[in-house]
Design an enzyme around this catalytic site. Structure first.
Site, PDB file in Angstrom:
ATOM      1  N   GLU A 101       0.960  -1.257  -0.039  1.00 17.70           N
ATOM      2  CA  GLU A 101       0.051   0.088   0.067  1.00 17.70           C
ATOM      3  C   GLU A 101       1.050   1.377   0.200  1.00 17.70           C
ATOM      4  OE1 GLU A 101      -2.119  -0.197   3.554  1.00 17.70           O
ATOM      5  OE2 GLU A 101      -3.197  -1.890   2.989  1.00 17.70           O
ATOM      6  N   LYS A 161       2.295   4.495   1.333  1.00 20.87           N
ATOM      7  CA  LYS A 161       2.435   5.222   2.850  1.00 20.87           C
ATOM      8  C   LYS A 161       2.203   6.502   2.827  1.00 20.87           C
ATOM      9  CE  LYS A 161       5.738   5.024   6.863  1.00 20.87           C
ATOM     10  NZ  LYS A 161       5.083   5.885   7.268  1.00 20.87           N
ATOM     11  N   ASP A 185       1.692  10.146   3.708  1.00 15.10           N
ATOM     12  CA  ASP A 185       2.280  11.235   4.672  1.00 15.10           C
ATOM     13  C   ASP A 185       1.575  12.218   5.220  1.00 15.10           C
ATOM     14  OD1 ASP A 185       4.827  12.081   6.062  1.00 15.10           O
ATOM     15  OD2 ASP A 185       5.433  13.038   4.234  1.00 15.10           O
ATOM     16  N   TYR A 214      -6.957   0.343   7.552  1.00 13.43           N
ATOM     17  CA  TYR A 214      -6.840  -0.742   8.720  1.00 13.43           C
ATOM     18  C   TYR A 214      -8.222  -0.714   9.482  1.00 13.43           C
ATOM     19  CZ  TYR A 214      -4.388  -3.392  12.172  1.00 13.43           C
ATOM     20  OH  TYR A 214      -3.798  -4.437  13.277  1.00 13.43           O
ATOM     21  N   LYS A 267      10.808   3.067   2.890  1.00 11.58           N
ATOM     22  CA  LYS A 267      10.725   4.653   2.638  1.00 11.58           C
ATOM     23  C   LYS A 267      11.618   5.032   1.842  1.00 11.58           C
ATOM     24  CE  LYS A 267      10.575   6.608   6.887  1.00 11.58           C
ATOM     25  NZ  LYS A 267       9.647   7.906   7.449  1.00 11.58           N
ATOM     26  N   CYS A 311      25.852  40.424  13.954  1.00 12.37           N
ATOM     27  CA  CYS A 311      24.454  40.196  13.534  1.00 12.37           C
ATOM     28  C   CYS A 311      23.941  41.020  12.541  1.00 12.37           C
ATOM     29  CB  CYS A 311      23.413  40.294  15.138  1.00 12.37           C
ATOM     30  SG  CYS A 311      21.762  40.117  14.599  1.00 12.37           S
ATOM     31  N   CYS A 316      20.976  43.435  13.744  1.00  9.12           N
ATOM     32  CA  CYS A 316      21.298  44.372  14.600  1.00  9.12           C
ATOM     33  C   CYS A 316      22.664  44.981  14.911  1.00  9.12           C
ATOM     34  CB  CYS A 316      20.672  44.282  15.894  1.00  9.12           C
ATOM     35  SG  CYS A 316      21.428  42.904  16.984  1.00  9.12           S
ATOM     36  N   CYS A 326      23.000  35.699  18.237  1.00  5.00           N
ATOM     37  CA  CYS A 326      22.866  37.160  18.692  1.00  5.00           C
ATOM     38  C   CYS A 326      22.586  37.375  20.013  1.00  5.00           C
ATOM     39  CB  CYS A 326      21.979  37.806  17.674  1.00  5.00           C
ATOM     40  SG  CYS A 326      21.779  39.628  18.275  1.00  5.00           S
ATOM     41  N   CYS A 329      16.901  43.141  19.326  1.00  7.74           N
ATOM     42  CA  CYS A 329      17.296  42.512  18.029  1.00  7.74           C
ATOM     43  C   CYS A 329      15.814  42.225  17.336  1.00  7.74           C
ATOM     44  CB  CYS A 329      18.125  41.408  17.974  1.00  7.74           C
ATOM     45  SG  CYS A 329      18.409  40.678  16.212  1.00  7.74           S
TER      46      CYS A 329
HETATM   47  S1  IVH Z   1      -0.641   0.415   8.639  1.00  8.02           S
HETATM   48  C1  IVH Z   1       0.035  -1.640  12.915  1.00  8.02           C
HETATM   49  N1  IVH Z   1      -0.662   1.338   6.449  1.00  8.02           N
HETATM   50  O1  IVH Z   1       2.867   4.715   8.991  1.00  8.02           O
HETATM   51  C2  IVH Z   1       0.449  -0.716  11.983  1.00  8.02           C
HETATM   52  N2  IVH Z   1       0.353   2.798   8.217  1.00  8.02           N
HETATM   53  O2  IVH Z   1       5.281   4.582  10.474  1.00  8.02           O
HETATM   54  C3  IVH Z   1      -0.573   0.018  11.649  1.00  8.02           C
HETATM   55  N3  IVH Z   1       0.968   5.071   7.617  1.00  8.02           N
HETATM   56  O3  IVH Z   1       1.436   5.183  12.097  1.00  8.02           O
HETATM   57  C4  IVH Z   1      -0.251   0.926  10.588  1.00  8.02           C
HETATM   58  N4  IVH Z   1       0.137   4.688   5.475  1.00  8.02           N
HETATM   59  O4  IVH Z   1       0.301   6.777  10.624  1.00  8.02           O
HETATM   60  C5  IVH Z   1      -0.395   1.630   7.858  1.00  8.02           C
HETATM   61  N5  IVH Z   1      -0.792   2.399   4.147  1.00  8.02           N
HETATM   62  C6  IVH Z   1      -0.571   2.393   5.659  1.00  8.02           C
HETATM   63  C7  IVH Z   1      -0.042   3.470   6.219  1.00  8.02           C
HETATM   64  C8  IVH Z   1       0.248   3.795   7.504  1.00  8.02           C
HETATM   65  C9  IVH Z   1       0.890   5.640   6.245  1.00  8.02           C
HETATM   66  C10 IVH Z   1       1.378   5.340   8.742  1.00  8.02           C
HETATM   67  C11 IVH Z   1       0.713   5.360  10.096  1.00  8.02           C
HETATM   68  C12 IVH Z   1       1.455   4.550  11.108  1.00  8.02           C
HETATM   69  C13 IVH Z   1       2.843   4.996  10.485  1.00  8.02           C
HETATM   70  C14 IVH Z   1       3.967   4.153  10.809  1.00  8.02           C
END
Ligand code: IVH
Length: 682
Positions: free
Chosen positions: A113, A115, A117, A226, A312, A406, A409, A424, A430
C-alpha cells in the site's frame, strides 16, 4: 411545515446530502451540481435551526464546523496505535521476507500500500455512526478530535451498505493533497501568515485547530488502511480494505497483492516513478502480510507488527551551483546560513535556496562560493545542502568565513557552550528576537490571543506600533485600522498590499482585551523568561503567589519552589535585575494583567458539597459546558473527568461518550440532564 413533516424532511435531506457528499469526495463521481448541493444543505441547516430536536447525529451540517474546543481531551485507545518498523534498503526488505517465511506455514502473499504522509487517526463507529476520532498521541492515549474530523468530507459520518459490526475501529491517515496545500499557503502568505513547511505539518496543524469551522475550510482528506474490532471476520487484509470501501471509506486504488518479494520490489520501483503524479505526498510503501491468520501467527513486537514493514523512499537529490550565502536571524537569536542557489528542479518544485544549518556544519562541508553542491529535499520547505562536488571545484575558490556580527542589529555574535551555532545575544533589541517574544506572548498556551498571528505581529512591529509586549495593551481600534503592509510577490507578479480592515481590527482589540483575564501563571509564562516554561511558571505562581514576591526572591529562595533548579533560578533572578524588565512588569500591571495567583473563589452555595460530579458530552457550545463545570465547583462539588465508583452523578449532554455511559450504568450511577442538574442547584 409541521413537526412530523419536518422530521421526515430532515431525515431525507441528511441521507441525500451524505450520499452526494460520498459521491463527490470518495467516488469523485458527483450527480448534482455544486449549486444544487449547496441548496440542499442550506435547506437542511434552516430546518435544523427551526426544529433542533430532529437534528441527526450524522447530519452533514457538522461538516461546516462551528463548535470551538478550548482544550482537546485525551482518551485511551481501545487498541494501542503501534508504528511500523521501516527501512530504506532492499537488503533489509529481503531479510523481513526471510523472517516471514520462517514464521509462517507454507505459502503467503503480501499486500503493498502507499505510505501516506499525513497524520494517523483512529475512528470508532458504533451502529454505523462515527462516534469518536482520536489522534495517535503516544500510541496509548490520543486527543479527541471528533468535531474536527467530522468536517472532513471523505470520512463517513454514517456508514453506507450493511454487514459492518456494531462496534469497530478504522485507522487511516488524514492528509492534505498538494493542490489544496499550495492554495492554502498562498492564502496564508496573502493575509500575512507564515506558510506551512509541508502538507503533513499543515494537516497536523489543521487537526489541532480549536475552531472547527476553520478546519472545515482546510481541504483535508482521509485515506483508510486498517480495520480493527472483535467481530470482524475477514480472511485477508485486502478483503478488509474492500469492505471499508463498500462502507463508504476512501481507500487508495494503488494497492497491490504480491506473491513474492520480487513482485514487492517491482511495485516499489513502479510507485517511485509514479509518486510525483499523485495529488498527495507519500513517503514510502507499506508491505503487509495479506492473510489475517498469518498476521495473527506473526504477532507483534512491543512497538510494531511483525507482519508489516514500511519501505521509505530516499529523499531526492540534485546538484546545482552555490551563488552566495545569506544569514538569517531566527526568533531565538540563532543565526542560520542560507545558500542562494542557481535555480534547479527538485521533487516537483524549483529550488533557489537551501539551508546550510550552522557554522559547524558549514565549516565541515567546506562550501565555497561557486561550488557545485548536492541538494536534498527532506520534509521541510527549505532543502538542505548535504555535500560538495569537489571534482568541479574552481581552483581559486576561497573558503567562506562565517559572519561575526548580527546582520539584523550589528551586535557581535556569540557561541553558547555545547551549541553548534552562533547566536545574537541582543535578545531585547534585535528585531527578529523581539518578534519572537511577541509571538510567544500571544501563543495559545500563553496569553492565547488568537486574533493575532505571526503575520499580524510582524505588521504591528514593522509599523513601529508595537515594540514590546506591553505596547499591545495600548492598541486601540483606531490606531490599527487601515494599517498596511506590502507583501513581496513572487517574481513577475504584482506586489500586494495587506491592510487591517474593520473586522480584523475589532477582533484584534477584543482578543487583547480578553487576554487580561488570563491567570497569573500564564502571564508569567508569556513574559518569556528563559527556561520558564509552562510547568515552571505554574510552580512559581503556586509557591510565590504574586509577581512582587518573585521579583524580590534571591536565587536560593527561588529554588524552594518545586521543579526549580539552579539554572532556572539564575535565569529568573537575572531577568528581574534588568531595570527594563521591571519597567515592563509595571506597564503590564498598569494594563490590568493578573500579577497575583487566583484566590479560591467564594462559593455560590454548598448545595453540592462533598459530591463528585462528571460533566460529559456537548451542551450546544463549549462555553455552556464550561459554565456547567464552573457551576459544579461554585456549588461546592468536585469536578471529575472520569466515572468511578466515587462519582455521585453524571451530567450528560448530547453525544456523551458511550464508554462513560456504559460505565455509569454498570456502576449504577445516575446520569442526569442539564435541566435536572439545574434543578438540583435551586
Ligand atoms: S498500517 C499496526 N498502512 O505510518 C500498524 N500505516 O510508520 C498499522 N501509515 O502510524 C499501520 N500509510 O500513520 C499503515 N498504508 C498504511 C500507512 C500507514 C501511512 C502511517 C501510520 C503509521 C505510520 C507508521
Amino acid at each position: 411545515m409541521n413537526k412530523e413533516e419536518a422530521k421526515i424532511s430532515i431525515r431525507q435531506l441528511v441521507e441525500d446530502i451524505n450520499n452526494h457528499n460520498y459521491r463527490y469526495y470518495v467516488l469523485a463521481d458527483p450527480i448534482i451540481s455544486d449549486y444544487d448541493f449547496d441548496m440542499l444543505l442550506e435547506k437542511l441547516v434552516s430546518l435544523e435551526k427551526e426544529f433542533p430536536e430532529f437534528k441527526q447525529p450524522d447530519s452533514p451540517s457538522q461538516r461546516v464546523g462551528g463548535s470551538v474546543t478550548s482544550e482537546f481531551t485525551s482518551a485511551k485507545h481501545t487498541y494501542p496505535m503501534l508504528s511500523l518498523s521501516n527501512t530504506y534498503s532492499e537488503i533489509e526488505l529481503r531479510e523481513f521476507d526471510e523472517r516471514v517465511r520462517k514464521l509462517v506455514d507454507g505459502k503467503y502473499e503480501y499486500i503493498c500500500e502507499l505510505k501516506f504522509d499525513g497524520l494517523s487517526i483512529s475512528l470508532t463507529y458504533e451502529n454505523g455512526l462515527l462516534i469518536r476520532a482520536l489522534t495517535r498521541g503516544d500510541g496509548e492515549r490520543g486527543d479527541d478530535v471528533t468535531t474536527n474530523i467530522r468536517t472532513i468530507r471523505s470520512i463517513p459520518l454514517r456508514l453506507v451498505g450493511s454487514g459492518f459490526p456494531e462496534v469497530f475501529e478504522v485507522r487511516g491517515e488524514v492528509i492534505l493533497p498538494r493542490p489544496g496545500f499550495e492554495k492554502m499557503n498562498l492564502e496564508r502568505i496573502e493575509i500575512g501568515e507564515n506558510p506551512f513547511a509541508n502538507p503533513r505539518n499543515a494537516a497536523a496543524g489543521s487537526l489541532k485547530l480549536q475552531d472547527s469551522a476553520e478546519v472545515a475550510r482546510r481541504p483535508l482528506d482521509g485515506y483508510m488502511y486498517y480495520a480493527l474490532g472483535d467481530s470482524l471476520s475477514f480472511v485477508t487484509h485486502q478483503q478488509s480494505l474492500q469492505a471499508l470501501a463498500k462502507w463508504g471509506f476512501k481507500i487508495s486504488d494503488k494497492s497491490a497483492v504480491c506473491s513474492s518479494i520480487e513482485e514487492v520490489l517491482t511495485f516499489i520501483s513502479k510507485m517511485a516513478r509514479e509518486r510525483e503524479k499523485l495529488t498527495f505526498d507519500i513517503d514510502g510503501i507499506v508491505i503487509k502480510v495479506n492473510s489475517l491468520e498469518q498476521q495473527q501467527a506473526l504477532g507483534f513486537t512491543a512497538k510494531s507488527p511483525r507482519w508489516a514493514i514500511a519501505y521509505k523512499y530516499k529523499a531526492e537529490q540534485v546538484t546545482t551551483q552555490l551563488l552566495s550565502i545569506d544569514y538569517q536571524v531566527g526568533r531565538t537569536g540563532v543565526v542560520t546560513p542560507v545558500a542562494n542557489l542557481k535555480p534547479v528542479q527538485l521533487a516537483g518544485t524549483v529550488v533557489k535556496r537551501a539551508s546550510l544549518h550552522n557554522a559547524d556544519i558549514m565549516a565541515k562541508l567546506d562550501v565555497r562560493t561557486g561550488d557545485f553542491v548536492f541538494v536534498e529535499k527532506g520534509g521541510e520547505i527549505i532543502p538542505k545542502i548535504i555535500g560538495v562536488d569537489l571534482n568541479k571545484r574552481d581552483l581559486f575558490a576561497e573558503p567562506v568565513i562565517f559572519i561575526e556580527t548580527c546582520p539584523e542589529c550589528g551586535t557581535s555574535l556569540e557561541r553558547q557552550e555545547g551549541e553548534a551555532g552562533n547566536f545574537c545575544p541582543n535578545e531585547d533589541h534585535c528585531p527578529p528576537q523581539i518578534k519572537g517574544k511577541l509571538e510567544h506572548f500571544i501563543h495559545r498556551k500563553a496569553m492565547n490571543i488568537d486574533s493575532l498571528g505571526e503575520g499580524k505581529i510582524e505588521m504591528l512591529f514593522d509599523n513601529h506600533i508595537v515594540t514590546d509586549i506591553s505596547d499591545l495593551y495600548k492598541l486601540t481600534y483606531d490606531s490599527i485600522l487601515g494599517l498596511e503592509k506590502v507583501i513581496k510577490a513572487p517574481e513577475g507578479a504584482k506586489e500586494k498590499k495587506l491592510s487591517f480592515k474593520d473586522k480584523t481590527a475589532r477582533n484584534i482589540i477584543d482578543g487583547i482585551l480578553a487576554s487580561k483575564s488570563a491567570p497569573f501563571e500564564r502571564v508569567l509564562f508569556a513574559i518569556g523568561i528563559r527556561y520558564v516554561g509552562e510547568t515552571v511558571a505554574r510552580k512559581l505562581a503556586l509557591h510565590f503567589k504574586n509577581i512582587d514576591a518573585i521579583i524580590a526572591a534571591e536565587p536560593l529562595e527561588l529554588q524552594l519552589a518545586e521543579n526549580i533548579g539552579e539554572k532556572v533560578a539564575g535565569s529568573i533572578f537575572s531577568f528581574f535585575r534588568k531595570p527594563e524588565n521591571i519597567l515592563l512588569i509595571e506597564k503590564l500591571k498598569a494594563a490590568g494583567l493578573n500579577m497575583v495567583a487566583d484566590k479560591q473563589p467564594d462559593l455560590i452555595s454548598s448545595n453540592l458539597a462533598g459530591k463528585s460530579i462528571v460533566v460529559s458530552g456537548s451542551f450546544g457550545s463549549s462555553k455552556r459546558r464550561k459554565e456547567l463545570e464552573e457551576m459544579v465547583v461554585m456549588h461546592g462539588a468536585k469536578l471529575s473527568g472520569g466515572v468511578t465508583s466515587k462519582t455521585d452523578f453524571v451530567v450528560a449532554g448530547e453525544n456523551m461518550g458511550p464508554e462513560k455511559r456504559q460505565k455509569a450504568i454498570n456502576l449504577n450511577i445516575p446520569v442526569i440532564s442539564e435541566a435536572e442538574f439545574l434543578e438540583k442547584l435551586k
